[in-house]
Enzyme design. Structure first.
Site, PDB file in Angstrom:
ATOM      1  N   CYS A 221     -22.289  56.658  13.619  1.00 36.10           N
ATOM      2  CA  CYS A 221     -22.098  55.255  13.789  1.00 36.10           C
ATOM      3  C   CYS A 221     -23.635  54.691  14.087  1.00 36.10           C
TER       4      CYS A 221
ATOM      5  N   ASP B 178      -0.171  65.125  19.596  1.00 30.57           N
ATOM      6  CA  ASP B 178       0.658  63.146  20.034  1.00 30.57           C
ATOM      7  C   ASP B 178       1.115  64.372  21.422  1.00 30.57           C
TER       8      ASP B 178
ATOM      9  N   CYS C 160      -2.635  47.951  17.450  1.00 35.50           N
ATOM     10  CA  CYS C 160      -3.519  46.629  17.319  1.00 35.50           C
ATOM     11  C   CYS C 160      -4.584  48.077  16.335  1.00 35.50           C
TER      12      CYS C 160
ATOM     13  N   CYS D  58     -13.685  43.599  19.101  1.00 40.42           N
ATOM     14  CA  CYS D  58     -12.497  43.357  19.860  1.00 40.42           C
ATOM     15  C   CYS D  58     -11.907  42.760  20.298  1.00 40.42           C
TER      16      CYS D  58
ATOM     17  N   CYS E  53     -16.878  47.413  15.961  1.00 39.65           N
ATOM     18  CA  CYS E  53     -16.468  48.035  16.938  1.00 39.65           C
ATOM     19  C   CYS E  53     -15.869  47.168  18.325  1.00 39.65           C
TER      20      CYS E  53
HETATM   21  C1  B12 Z   1      -3.846  57.680  25.845  1.00 42.94           C
HETATM   22  C2  B12 Z   1      -4.002  57.502  23.904  1.00 42.94           C
HETATM   23  C3  B12 Z   1      -4.117  56.551  23.493  1.00 42.94           C
HETATM   24  C4  B12 Z   1      -4.615  55.113  24.655  1.00 42.94           C
HETATM   25  C5  B12 Z   1      -5.837  55.156  24.985  1.00 42.94           C
HETATM   26  C6  B12 Z   1      -6.752  55.486  23.848  1.00 42.94           C
HETATM   27  C7  B12 Z   1      -7.975  55.368  24.712  1.00 42.94           C
HETATM   28  N1  B12 Z   1      -9.202  55.440  23.470  1.00 42.94           N
HETATM   29  O1  B12 Z   1      -8.959  56.029  25.909  1.00 42.94           O
HETATM   30  C8  B12 Z   1      -4.607  54.067  23.781  1.00 42.94           C
HETATM   31  C9  B12 Z   1      -2.767  53.991  24.276  1.00 42.94           C
HETATM   32  C10 B12 Z   1      -5.169  52.565  24.320  1.00 42.94           C
HETATM   33  C11 B12 Z   1      -4.385  54.287  22.661  1.00 42.94           C
HETATM   34  C12 B12 Z   1      -4.441  53.317  21.676  1.00 42.94           C
HETATM   35  C13 B12 Z   1      -4.824  54.006  20.659  1.00 42.94           C
HETATM   36  N2  B12 Z   1      -4.413  55.309  19.810  1.00 42.94           N
HETATM   37 CO1  B12 Z   1      -3.974  56.983  20.766  1.00 42.94          CO
HETATM   38  N3  B12 Z   1      -3.936  58.467  22.171  1.00 42.94           N
HETATM   39  C14 B12 Z   1      -3.707  58.800  23.190  1.00 42.94           C
HETATM   40  C15 B12 Z   1      -3.351  60.035  23.135  1.00 42.94           C
HETATM   41  C16 B12 Z   1      -1.774  60.447  23.690  1.00 42.94           C
HETATM   42  C17 B12 Z   1      -4.635  60.278  24.533  1.00 42.94           C
HETATM   43  C18 B12 Z   1      -5.767  60.130  24.361  1.00 42.94           C
HETATM   44  C19 B12 Z   1      -6.648  61.356  25.387  1.00 42.94           C
HETATM   45  O2  B12 Z   1      -6.363  62.075  26.037  1.00 42.94           O
HETATM   46  N4  B12 Z   1      -7.763  60.463  25.673  1.00 42.94           N
HETATM   47  C20 B12 Z   1      -8.870  60.749  27.186  1.00 42.94           C
HETATM   48  C21 B12 Z   1      -9.959  60.093  26.836  1.00 42.94           C
HETATM   49  C22 B12 Z   1     -11.179  61.208  27.169  1.00 42.94           C
HETATM   50  O3  B12 Z   1     -10.692  60.899  24.992  1.00 42.94           O
HETATM   51  P1  B12 Z   1     -10.806  59.866  24.098  1.00 42.94           P
HETATM   52  O4  B12 Z   1     -11.123  58.614  23.833  1.00 42.94           O
HETATM   53  O5  B12 Z   1     -10.775  61.015  22.891  1.00 42.94           O
HETATM   54  O6  B12 Z   1     -12.649  59.984  24.602  1.00 42.94           O
HETATM   55  C23 B12 Z   1     -13.399  60.666  23.744  1.00 42.94           C
HETATM   56  C24 B12 Z   1     -14.955  60.391  24.074  1.00 42.94           C
HETATM   57  O7  B12 Z   1     -14.906  59.587  24.792  1.00 42.94           O
HETATM   58  C25 B12 Z   1     -15.942  61.498  23.691  1.00 42.94           C
HETATM   59  N5  B12 Z   1     -16.452  60.964  24.185  1.00 42.94           N
HETATM   60  C26 B12 Z   1     -17.591  61.393  25.365  1.00 42.94           C
HETATM   61  N6  B12 Z   1     -18.888  61.263  25.690  1.00 42.94           N
HETATM   62  C27 B12 Z   1     -19.340  60.075  24.495  1.00 42.94           C
HETATM   63  C28 B12 Z   1     -20.123  59.384  24.081  1.00 42.94           C
HETATM   64  C29 B12 Z   1     -19.977  58.535  23.246  1.00 42.94           C
HETATM   65  C30 B12 Z   1     -21.542  57.784  22.754  1.00 42.94           C
HETATM   66  C31 B12 Z   1     -19.102  58.769  22.444  1.00 42.94           C
HETATM   67  C32 B12 Z   1     -19.214  58.058  21.111  1.00 42.94           C
HETATM   68  C33 B12 Z   1     -17.716  59.706  22.464  1.00 42.94           C
HETATM   69  C34 B12 Z   1     -17.819  60.464  23.843  1.00 42.94           C
HETATM   70  O8  B12 Z   1     -14.946  62.462  24.561  1.00 42.94           O
HETATM   71  C35 B12 Z   1     -13.859  62.132  25.350  1.00 42.94           C
HETATM   72  C36 B12 Z   1     -13.425  63.484  25.410  1.00 42.94           C
HETATM   73  O9  B12 Z   1     -13.071  64.384  24.535  1.00 42.94           O
HETATM   74  C37 B12 Z   1      -4.131  60.803  22.064  1.00 42.94           C
HETATM   75  C38 B12 Z   1      -2.933  62.059  21.875  1.00 42.94           C
HETATM   76  C39 B12 Z   1      -3.350  62.984  22.504  1.00 42.94           C
HETATM   77  N7  B12 Z   1      -1.884  63.680  22.966  1.00 42.94           N
HETATM   78  O10 B12 Z   1      -4.822  63.408  22.779  1.00 42.94           O
HETATM   79  C40 B12 Z   1      -3.833  59.623  21.388  1.00 42.94           C
HETATM   80  C41 B12 Z   1      -4.256  59.390  19.721  1.00 42.94           C
HETATM   81  C42 B12 Z   1      -6.026  59.379  20.557  1.00 42.94           C
HETATM   82  N8  B12 Z   1      -4.038  57.993  19.172  1.00 42.94           N
HETATM   83  C43 B12 Z   1      -4.262  57.968  18.106  1.00 42.94           C
HETATM   84  C44 B12 Z   1      -4.259  56.708  17.427  1.00 42.94           C
HETATM   85  C45 B12 Z   1      -3.788  56.230  16.370  1.00 42.94           C
HETATM   86  C46 B12 Z   1      -3.780  55.101  18.391  1.00 42.94           C
HETATM   87  C47 B12 Z   1      -4.823  53.988  17.924  1.00 42.94           C
HETATM   88  C48 B12 Z   1      -5.271  53.821  16.896  1.00 42.94           C
HETATM   89  C49 B12 Z   1      -3.138  53.100  17.827  1.00 42.94           C
HETATM   90  C50 B12 Z   1      -3.295  51.962  17.923  1.00 42.94           C
HETATM   91  N9  B12 Z   1      -3.104  51.678  15.516  1.00 42.94           N
HETATM   92  O11 B12 Z   1      -3.139  50.849  17.756  1.00 42.94           O
HETATM   93  C51 B12 Z   1      -5.576  53.071  19.018  1.00 42.94           C
HETATM   94  C52 B12 Z   1      -6.768  53.296  18.623  1.00 42.94           C
HETATM   95  C53 B12 Z   1      -7.263  52.698  20.384  1.00 42.94           C
HETATM   96  C54 B12 Z   1      -8.793  52.905  21.124  1.00 42.94           C
HETATM   97  N10 B12 Z   1     -10.381  51.847  20.110  1.00 42.94           N
HETATM   98  O12 B12 Z   1      -9.023  53.979  20.755  1.00 42.94           O
HETATM   99  C55 B12 Z   1      -5.307  59.514  17.713  1.00 42.94           C
HETATM  100  C56 B12 Z   1      -6.298  59.120  16.974  1.00 42.94           C
HETATM  101  C57 B12 Z   1      -6.375  59.376  15.720  1.00 42.94           C
HETATM  102  C58 B12 Z   1      -8.137  59.283  15.151  1.00 42.94           C
HETATM  103  N11 B12 Z   1      -8.595  59.322  13.940  1.00 42.94           N
HETATM  104  O13 B12 Z   1      -9.077  58.875  16.681  1.00 42.94           O
HETATM  105  C59 B12 Z   1      -4.795  60.225  18.560  1.00 42.94           C
HETATM  106  C60 B12 Z   1      -5.265  61.446  18.844  1.00 42.94           C
HETATM  107  C61 B12 Z   1      -3.029  60.139  17.857  1.00 42.94           C
HETATM  108  C62 B12 Z   1      -2.456  61.490  17.384  1.00 42.94           C
HETATM  109  N12 B12 Z   1      -2.104  62.703  17.953  1.00 42.94           N
HETATM  110  O14 B12 Z   1      -2.785  61.102  16.361  1.00 42.94           O
HETATM  111  N13 B12 Z   1      -3.705  55.833  22.768  1.00 42.94           N
HETATM  112  S1  SF4 Z   2     -17.621  50.223  13.827  1.00 41.41           S
HETATM  113 FE1  SF4 Z   2     -17.390  51.571  15.543  1.00 41.41          FE
HETATM  114  S2  SF4 Z   2     -16.820  53.314  14.968  1.00 41.41           S
HETATM  115 FE2  SF4 Z   2     -17.083  51.952  13.599  1.00 41.41          FE
HETATM  116  S3  SF4 Z   2     -18.955  52.848  12.638  1.00 41.41           S
HETATM  117 FE3  SF4 Z   2     -19.257  50.692  13.954  1.00 41.41          FE
HETATM  118  S4  SF4 Z   2     -19.700  51.268  15.214  1.00 41.41           S
HETATM  119 FE4  SF4 Z   2     -18.538  52.743  14.710  1.00 41.41          FE
HETATM  120  S1  SF4 Z   3      -7.046  48.828  19.623  1.00 39.24           S
HETATM  121 FE1  SF4 Z   3      -7.485  46.298  20.247  1.00 39.24          FE
HETATM  122  S2  SF4 Z   3      -7.816  46.217  21.618  1.00 39.24           S
HETATM  123 FE2  SF4 Z   3      -8.308  48.281  21.760  1.00 39.24          FE
HETATM  124  S3  SF4 Z   3      -9.894  48.718  21.818  1.00 39.24           S
HETATM  125 FE3  SF4 Z   3      -9.694  48.504  19.170  1.00 39.24          FE
HETATM  126  S4  SF4 Z   3      -9.818  46.546  18.964  1.00 39.24           S
HETATM  127 FE4  SF4 Z   3      -9.874  46.731  20.656  1.00 39.24          FE
END
Ligand code: B12
Ligand code: SF4
Ligand code: SF4
Length: 388
Positions: free
Chosen positions: A197, A142, A249, A207, A203
């Site tokens: 999925c 993180d 959340c 949301c 999801c």
């Molecule tokens: C910024 C951040 C957030 C932001 C934005 C999250 C987001 N999804 O963009 C906010 C504050 C909203 C957030 C929320 C949460 N977060 Co957060 N967050 C981060 C952080 C610091 C960086 C993430 C990042 O760089 N995102 C950049 C984008 C580009 O990456 P990505 O979202 O993973 O996207 C990838 C996919 O989309 C994939 N992809 C590409 N093409 C496609 C196509 C398809 C079809 C699919 C399915 C995917 C896909 O490739 C992308 C690049 O790798 C990381 C820690 C870290 N240093 O990595 C933790 C992290 C991702 N968070 C974490 C957690 C636990 C959460 C929450 C569950 C916390 C909570 N309960 O509130 C929520 C979940 C929200 C959600 N649904 O994502 C964990 C996730 C663990 C896991 N098992 O995935 C992390 C890894 C922290 C950790 N070290 O454990 N988070």
């Molecule tokens: S709720 Fe979302 S992440 Fe979970 S299996 Fe269904 S599509 Fe995949």
């Molecule tokens: S963390 Fe909550 S508000 Fe964010 S994408 Fe998931 S369900 Fe939606």
């Protein structure tokens, strides 16, 4: 003893087994090894999402994508990354810490207690083992320097869910992730897990704010997890959707069949004895506490600048929602002394942002009797007459 030649052949599987055992002793139940090449997909996605405004001002890995997607900038000469996942699902404690005259405010599961501390400890134990044999090794979890989900995906730990989380095969997504970047030539797991999925989209439909704008893509400006961390005014349009959430959340994971079926039902663990576990806190206690008390109890939550204003802003929204909205907790008595005291205190607060949220909370609870006729601040005046 690990082999020590930097230029030698790949280290054997026995080495990874030893590192895995070290990690396991710290509760890191899933591990893998990825190559340390630049994470191009993540870099492209971060820049694309930032350009599209989907980051809503978030810094984190977005601040310097060139760095956060390149393990070679974390450790010079990096060859591999040892990745670990630690489960954070805990059974709910039997006794609530919220008193009968309190207002229950829900904490996201990953923050019920500190899970990143033990994760980092375990990863550093792995790093020190590698260092003992002369390799460079640095642990990250993180941290803004590493995109954790992408490297975990590359290491074969799981698939990207449509909810953007990494789902671990057979276990769901309630895991925190981290890694050890090293110049040691560990044997790499080359096969990322396949998509699990299928046609599911619970999801996306579940949301509360429609923040999942495409498969795996979150609009942070709508995501409650980010909005509750972000500084400043909480957007009025999303305050009701907050419900009783005060930090984080879980909705898009709580509705996720593999996560619920494989994680919640099967594997909820117990926290070690003596470790406080807080699924709910008393929003009124937070509103009554001093700055020092707020930081001492809830300072480990990531909120902008660790500023207790944002804790209190969130507590006021939960209080406003506590009159019985779906998902909201009901205060024992909206006219009771503690609720009245909290509203009166924050309606007179010298911070206009908190006054705005107190006006909203009082109106939501039907306590217009406490409202001032006007205010010196234009935002508070607007709040007094805005549609609820
Ligand atoms: C910024 C951040 C957030 C932001 C934005 C999250 C987001 N999804 O963009 C906010 C504050 C909203 C957030 C929320 C949460 N977060 Co957060 N967050 C981060 C952080 C610091 C960086 C993430 C990042 O760089 N995102 C950049 C984008 C580009 O990456 P990505 O979202 O993973 O996207 C990838 C996919 O989309 C994939 N992809 C590409 N093409 C496609 C196509 C398809 C079809 C699919 C399915 C995917 C896909 O490739 C992308 C690049 O790798 C990381 C820690 C870290 N240093 O990595 C933790 C992290 C991702 N968070 C974490 C957690 C636990 C959460 C929450 C569950 C916390 C909570 N309960 O509130 C929520 C979940 C929200 C959600 N649904 O994502 C964990 C996730 C663990 C896991 N098992 O995935 C992390 C890894 C922290 C950790 N070290 O454990 N988070
Ligand atoms: S709720 Fe979302 S992440 Fe979970 S299996 Fe269904 S599509 Fe995949
Ligand atoms: S963390 Fe909550 S508000 Fe964010 S994408 Fe998931 S369900 Fe939606």
């Amino acid at each position: 003893m690990l082999p020590t030649s930097l230029d030698g052949p790949l280290l054997g599987d026995a080495v990874v087994d030893e590192l895995r055992a070290i990690a396991m002793a710290h509760g890191i139940t899933r591990t893998g090894v990825a190559s340390a090449e630049v994470m191009l997909r993540a870099r492209v996605e971060i820049v694309r999402r930032r350009d599209a405004g989907l980051h809503d001002g978030m810094q984190f890995t977005y601040k310097n994508p060139e760095r956060s997607t390149d393990p070679g900038q974390a450790v010079r000469g990096a060859r591999t990354v040892f990745v670990g996942a630690r489960p954070y699902l805990l059974a709910e404690p039997d006794t609530s810490t919220v008193p009968a005259d309190g207002v229950a405010a829900r904490v996201a599961r990953y923050a019920w207690t500190d899970h990143y501390g033990p994760l980092r400890e375990g990863l550093w134990a792995v790093a020190h083992r590698l260092r003992a044999d002369g390799w460079k090794a640095v642990a990250y979890a993180d941290d803004n320097s590493m995109v954790d989900r992408e490297i975990a995906h590359r290491a074969g730990l799981g698939w990207f869910g449509k909810n953007a989380n990494l789902l671990l095969d057979g276990a769901g997504s309630f895991f925190v992730l981290g890694s050890v970047v090293t110049d040691a030539p560990l044997p790499v797991v080359a096969e990322p897990a396949g998509d699990g999925c299928g046609t599911c989209r619970r999801c996306i439909d579940g949301c509360p704010t429609g923040a999942i704008v495409a498969d795996g893509v979150i609009d942070a400006g709508r995501c409650l997890a980010w909005l509750l961390q972000k500084p400043g005014m909480f957007p009025r349009a999303f305050r009701r959707a907050v419900g009783d959430r005060i930090y984080g959340c879980d909705e898009c994971q709580d509705v996720c069949p593999p996560t619920v079926r494989l994680g919640v039902k099967r594997a909820a663990g117990e926290a070690p004895a003596g470790v406080p576990v807080e699924p709910f806190i008393d929003a009124l206690a937070m509103l009554e506490a001093t700055d020092d008390e707020v930081l001492a109890r809830w300072g480990r939550w990531y909120l902008s600048d660790r500023d207790p204003r944002w804790h209190r802003r969130n507590a006021l929204i939960v209080l406003g929602n506590s009159g019985g909205l779906p998902g909201g907790a009901r205060p024992s008595d909206a006219d009771g002394a503690r609720v009245t005291g909290a509203l009166a205190r924050y309606l007179a607060h010298d911070d206009s942002v908190l006054r705005c949220h107190a006006v909203w909370a009082a109106r939501m609870l039907g306590r217009d009797d406490l409202l001032p006729d006007t205010d010196v601040d234009a935002d508070v005046r607007a709040e007094l007459s805005a549609p609820l």
